[in-house]
Scaffold this active site. Sequence first.
Site, PDB file in Angstrom:
ATOM      1  CE  LYS A  94      -2.678  -0.498   3.596  1.00 51.74           C
ATOM      2  NZ  LYS A  94      -2.271  -1.794   4.152  1.00 51.74           N
ATOM      3  CB  THR A 147       5.299   0.731  -3.039  1.00 49.82           C
ATOM      4  OG1 THR A 147       4.360  -0.317  -3.203  1.00 49.82           O
ATOM      5  CG2 THR A 147       6.418   0.276  -2.133  1.00 49.82           C
ATOM      6  NE  ARG A 170      -0.258   4.138   8.325  1.00 50.82           N
ATOM      7  CZ  ARG A 170      -0.464   2.829   8.287  1.00 50.82           C
ATOM      8  NH1 ARG A 170      -0.935   2.209   9.347  1.00 50.82           N
ATOM      9  NH2 ARG A 170      -0.190   2.137   7.211  1.00 50.82           N
ATOM     10  CE  LYS A 193       6.082  -2.811   8.342  1.00 50.41           C
ATOM     11  NZ  LYS A 193       6.398  -1.395   8.387  1.00 50.41           N
ATOM     12  CB  ALA A 218      -3.417  -0.478  11.974  1.00 56.36           C
ATOM     13  CG  PHE A 236      -4.166  -3.710   9.771  1.00 59.45           C
ATOM     14  CD1 PHE A 236      -2.791  -3.791   9.660  1.00 59.45           C
ATOM     15  CD2 PHE A 236      -4.729  -3.916  11.020  1.00 59.45           C
ATOM     16  CE1 PHE A 236      -1.985  -4.081  10.760  1.00 59.45           C
ATOM     17  CE2 PHE A 236      -3.929  -4.214  12.126  1.00 59.45           C
ATOM     18  CZ  PHE A 236      -2.563  -4.295  11.990  1.00 59.45           C
ATOM     19  CG  PHE A 278       4.764  -9.089  -6.709  1.00 58.91           C
ATOM     20  CD1 PHE A 278       4.465  -7.745  -6.475  1.00 58.91           C
ATOM     21  CD2 PHE A 278       4.652  -9.960  -5.631  1.00 58.91           C
ATOM     22  CE1 PHE A 278       4.080  -7.298  -5.220  1.00 58.91           C
ATOM     23  CE2 PHE A 278       4.269  -9.519  -4.383  1.00 58.91           C
ATOM     24  CZ  PHE A 278       3.979  -8.193  -4.173  1.00 58.91           C
ATOM     25  CD1 TRP A 311       9.048  -1.937  -4.760  1.00 59.65           C
ATOM     26  CD2 TRP A 311      10.182  -2.970  -6.382  1.00 59.65           C
ATOM     27  NE1 TRP A 311      10.144  -2.520  -4.184  1.00 59.65           N
ATOM     28  CE2 TRP A 311      10.865  -3.157  -5.153  1.00 59.65           C
ATOM     29  CE3 TRP A 311      10.724  -3.527  -7.536  1.00 59.65           C
ATOM     30  CZ2 TRP A 311      12.040  -3.885  -5.051  1.00 59.65           C
ATOM     31  CZ3 TRP A 311      11.901  -4.257  -7.436  1.00 59.65           C
ATOM     32  CH2 TRP A 311      12.554  -4.431  -6.203  1.00 59.65           C
TER      33      TRP A 311
END
Lengths: 777, 777
Positions: A227, A229, A251, A262, A481, A512, A601, A630
């Site tokens: 989300k 990117t 955020r 992460k 979230a 989310f 992808f 991306w």
Amino acid sequence: TDCLGLVPRIVDELSKLNEDPRVRGVYLHLAPALLTGRVISTLAPEKDVDGRFRAGEPRVFCPGIEHLCGPTGVSSEGQTVVLVGADGAVKVALRCLMERRGVVTLNGHKSSESLQEQVCVCVCVCVPYPDSSVPPALTPSPDPYSAVLCVPLSPWSSSDIQISRAQTPKSVQQLAQEIGLLPGELEPYGRNKAKVRLSLLERLQAQPDGNLVLVAGITPTPLGEGKSTVTIGLVQALSAHLKLNSFACLRQPSQGPTFGVKGGAAGGGYAQVIPMEEFNLHLTGDIHAITAANNLVAAAIDARMLHEATQSDKALFNRLVPSVNGVRKFSPIQISRLRRLGLSTTEPASLTAEEVRAFVRLDLDPSKLTWQRVVDTNDRFLRKITVGQASTEKGHSRETGFDIAVASEIMAILALADGLGDMRVRLARMVVGTSRSGQPITAEDLGVSGALAVLMKDAIKPTLMQTLEGTPVFVHAGPFANIAHGNSSVLADKLALKLVGRDGFVVTEAGFGADIGMEKFFSIKCRASGLRPSAVVLVATVRALKMHGGGPNVSAGSPLPREYIDENLSLVTGGCHSNLRKQIEIAHLFGVPVVVALNVFKTDTAAEIALVCRLALECGARAAVPCHHWALGGRGSVELARAVKEASAAPSHFQFLYETEMPIVEKIRTIAQKVYGADDIALSPQAEAEIQTYEQQGYRSLPICMAKTHLSLSHMPDKKGAPTGFTLPIRTVRASIGAGFIYPLVGTMSTMPGLPTRPCFYDIDLDPVTEEITGLF
Amino acid sequence: TDCLGLVPRIVDELSKLNEDPRVRGVYLHLAPALLTGRVISTLAPEKDVDGRFRAGEPRVFCPGIEHLCGPTGVSSEGQTVVLVGADGAVKVALRCLMERRGVVTLNGHKSSESLQEQVCVCVCVCVPYPDSSVPPALTPSPDPYSAVLCVPLSPWSSSDIQISRAQTPKSVQQLAQEIGLLPGELEPYGRNKAKVRLSLLERLQAQPDGNLVLVAGITPTPLGEGKSTVTIGLVQALSAHLKLNSFACLRQPSQGPTFGVKGGAAGGGYAQVIPMEEFNLHLTGDIHAITAANNLVAAAIDARMLHEATQSDKALFNRLVPSVNGVRKFSPIQISRLRRLGLSTTEPASLTAEEVRAFVRLDLDPSKLTWQRVVDTNDRFLRKITVGQASTEKGHSRETGFDIAVASEIMAILALADGLGDMRVRLARMVVGTSRSGQPITAEDLGVSGALAVLMKDAIKPTLMQTLEGTPVFVHAGPFANIAHGNSSVLADKLALKLVGRDGFVVTEAGFGADIGMEKFFSIKCRASGLRPSAVVLVATVRALKMHGGGPNVSAGSPLPREYIDENLSLVTGGCHSNLRKQIEIAHLFGVPVVVALNVFKTDTAAEIALVCRLALECGARAAVPCHHWALGGRGSVELARAVKEASAAPSHFQFLYETEMPIVEKIRTIAQKVYGADDIALSPQAEAEIQTYEQQGYRSLPICMAKTHLSLSHMPDKKGAPTGFTLPIRTVRASIGAGFIYPLVGTMSTMPGLPTRPCFYDIDLDPVTEEITGLF
């Protein structure tokens, strides 16, 4: 002279370049002392692009970037450079190169002693800006591809931080000027980021708002579906390619996961906020301010309980309202407590003994404290702790815990406040626990709310940064979230909507899946801000769709099963017809048009991509487009940008899902049935009692912030697709009175992540000479 | 028109001004609508200074500031303004006034709705800069007295934050330019403060250092004797009055006490660092960075112990050295651990089972962990806690605690590091505990040291601010003065010494009494930095001298006994002949000349002041002068500045008190006997064992950092003067290996303050409209 003995190494590197079929041309730029006959003769003639360059041959250096050269072709000002030297020195030289947009000689770099280290080689293409046409107010940075492309020779793939570093961000003052800020409205924090003063909102009061676009997602795999990117790629496409003013509102990520599992959260590939290390670390200190404010409340609670337990009413009163030069006076914050107790006096001497007792004793029930301490570190051993075990605390120990800082109610307040005054009010009414007689006790009762506002006075200003293509970004607030609403701040959205103007776009992201982040965005944030989105971008991936269509389990750390790598149209169809359809329907409950953004992808096949786009339209999406941000930056999201522009132009019919005046139980049931697809809800006796208490205390009309897993539309993480026929259990119900919502807990929510056996930090380090960070991703 | 109904209130205020004998003149500057006949006729003719002003009468408004007008008299450009309006609006108008150095009309201020609130009145004097002569490189701000003086009418005394706010600081860019920084060497954090890049040190390498002056104090009362104000007053006098380049290097205060008992720490009165609220809150985030780094180490320790307790050697190895695309590789930080284990391999497959075990198991002994978590909050309930009580931690709970953030070893490292590389090395070698086989375990063993350096990469740059008179200040590091060395950073001193140049002065402050802060400055900081001070300023007060001379107990919160208010020459004599003499002797042990600065309070009599100065010379001081910086700013410290200049010009004979190669016990004994005046030391059996361990582990040659009460030269806080005939007990001996010192504990040191019943925060608040803070002092 070659005092450093570099020539043999250069010869060695050039021999490798000669033999590497991917390298189709090399331009040597070396200090004269290094341009020896041996060096010059080593380079194979067919690799020597210097002449070819001027003859107009395509500057192609490796496969996979041919399509980046664009239609404008090669400018005669183009420069290609091979930098040879130690890793650190090359990086420094690269930076100089980018800043000057000229060539650099290595022997001009003063930390030449570092050249003694390992030799590395970089190939760079440096060309002037493609053209000078810019959108009305925002000037995008030159496209990173055409501006400067840094391809480390080995490995041929680049990490996010390498891509981030290869682009020189414009100074934040220049960015601010481009978006129409006055110098006095900016508070720079270093070269690349700045806080923006809220007075801007007042100055632009008469300016019409732009279009607000929400980026949400289908139910994700545990790996995330991109989300952030998509959000960044979309604003890059809108600003830098469609020449429309646009702003991304993101955020601020917690620092905990940056060092845990992460990694960073600034986007990825060619859709990033830069410099990504500044985005991910400290930023402008907002989360640190929240931590300080949150923990001041906690310290005040425990100290107050100790003082009440060990002092008489009179002693407490004498200390709380001390005689200064013979005069006793209530402070304003104490008068505010007197008012809540129903006492209208301002004269300390006039209180009866009973009133003194009511005033000095908060009488907090230790078993009903809800306030936890926080740290911005993944520290699982702080989940449950016993405090107060030193002898100085006289046996008043109790069990409590720490949450990760972004789970603090103060973070949720920062995200929902619409100004300093509103934040001060919300901080004051935060409920930290209940008195033994059942009264809610607030931060104002503790006397600490003014100090909290002081600690948070800079945090309330959004931080301005930029994308890789130089378009503006506000980074502000990042409430958890699950137990909070997971959206960035109302203030950032409002400021950005004024700055982009009527035809502009503000793209904001909800955490989310859409069932959680988007529902909370509409029900909580839109209610608080009064803003209405013109479109929802729903992010999907072939990977997640296959999972919802019945594909095997996906988990972090395990290799992806074959089904996710090979073409499988039937799994894709299953996912579209279940989760994607349901998530589109949820957005339609609120009357907002949906554009599906398929985050492509490299393993996705053309047939899969076409299938998703066709089925998404069948499921009610207004448009569905594949996105290549991306790999390509804004250029890869132009089609999405056009679709979003078109969807936003359509008439909007926004409506709330529920009225706040409904009973709490009915609001929860509405969300469970209409959004999650549950048959009904089942309240535990504890939850029922808690709801009754909140309704008695006057909190009935607050909106609901569901705390539910994001891995399924239901409460069961392993139920993929669009589950039906289930009853949603409500274990317990909590309240963030300052933020202004009730949050029912569906199952157990961890509010403190842990560190794995090998945390990210094993790879994170910095070069003491260049100050550059390695290992952040 | 007077739509807000202000005229009656103005009339009311003017009537009061008419009757107030302290107000000797009022100049009305009001919006035309408010200058009604009634208003004009209300002001008594003898108070109307408008005409008198131009006739050259002294601009005197209240008693006590007559002497501030200076010899230049009144300029015709002088403006006096009465601002009438709501409190917040007046403050905003005042700021505008100061920035424009002109007059303002209240109805020009847009938040006029706030005028409806309570009316307040301010009298301001605004005159142009006194003269344009400036020192070679540094331009002082206009003297705050002659620039703008804001005297709130009620009360007639001003708080520190009011004085701070009445001066408009120059922009940090201007300050940077004045002191010779290049724009690229500055990283502004808002308008008033900036970080300075360390590359400056390299650029100025060839520049000779200025004079380094240390400010220390006699043994203080619990109320403090004003070392910070002396430091700031001294640089104000040197720069703004003697026209000598000078810099103050101060410690960053902990935010904990700001909200607890102590209040701010930016100096006071007319010797302050401004803006004092920015100095006291967050600053540029260094302490937050230390907190994050410190707690990442703690989380890494507990998580590692859990993972080792629950996994086989093989599982640990597979996770620590994972196979990525079929290849296992050690990260650089793991190779560094292998080297410490004596293993030269870099090939994971080559390790024997025994070597794998040694590599993966730090085998930390839970009873020998020395690392604590930290918060920058006075939170007494965290002094002793039990962590790991959640079921997810599988019963691995243990006792530990939190310290205040400034007590973190990382703070001590920040203060002692001389560059990014040195800091990285110190962070890596921090010992967090001991393995079950007795090996020290470091942050590098935990794999976290690179991440710590990354978290600290901005904190290592000193923060530039300014005094009330516009002279430059570095604020950097603030290690706890009891368990650490209590001095600001080596880097700030070094940068400042280059910036002031050969004839300039850098004034740096040492915490606590000279027996502690100064001794540690010489023995630890001078050893680390290689810098040598040219003079010591020893701060004394009549109050503290009377206490040492046998006066009654002085304690915070209790009224001061009469002895301290009335003249008492015999108590003063006693104090000079005991504590003052001994502290001067301590400085002479190191071969450095002493200037005694008597920080004058308004209750001190002329005879007392003269006596202190005379006796100080008899006790060996090179000079002894009274200082009035608190009331007068730099002007009040000119005599001190001259004395310091003269003392610094004398030849210096600096010497260390002990050689580091001496046994640890001998170093402790030397300090106890020569500095404290003890007969001998008495080591507990625990302390003896600990010393033996450190010597075995190779830490013998570290300097000593005594952790002793600052309220007496001895270990007994109630023994004032210069105690003799005592034996110093050493309870336990700890080590900060990263910072590089051994610290013996004499008695119990609290490393976490608490909150009183009525903490400072009761008075701290902010105005949501003007964003101004109240209640900080």
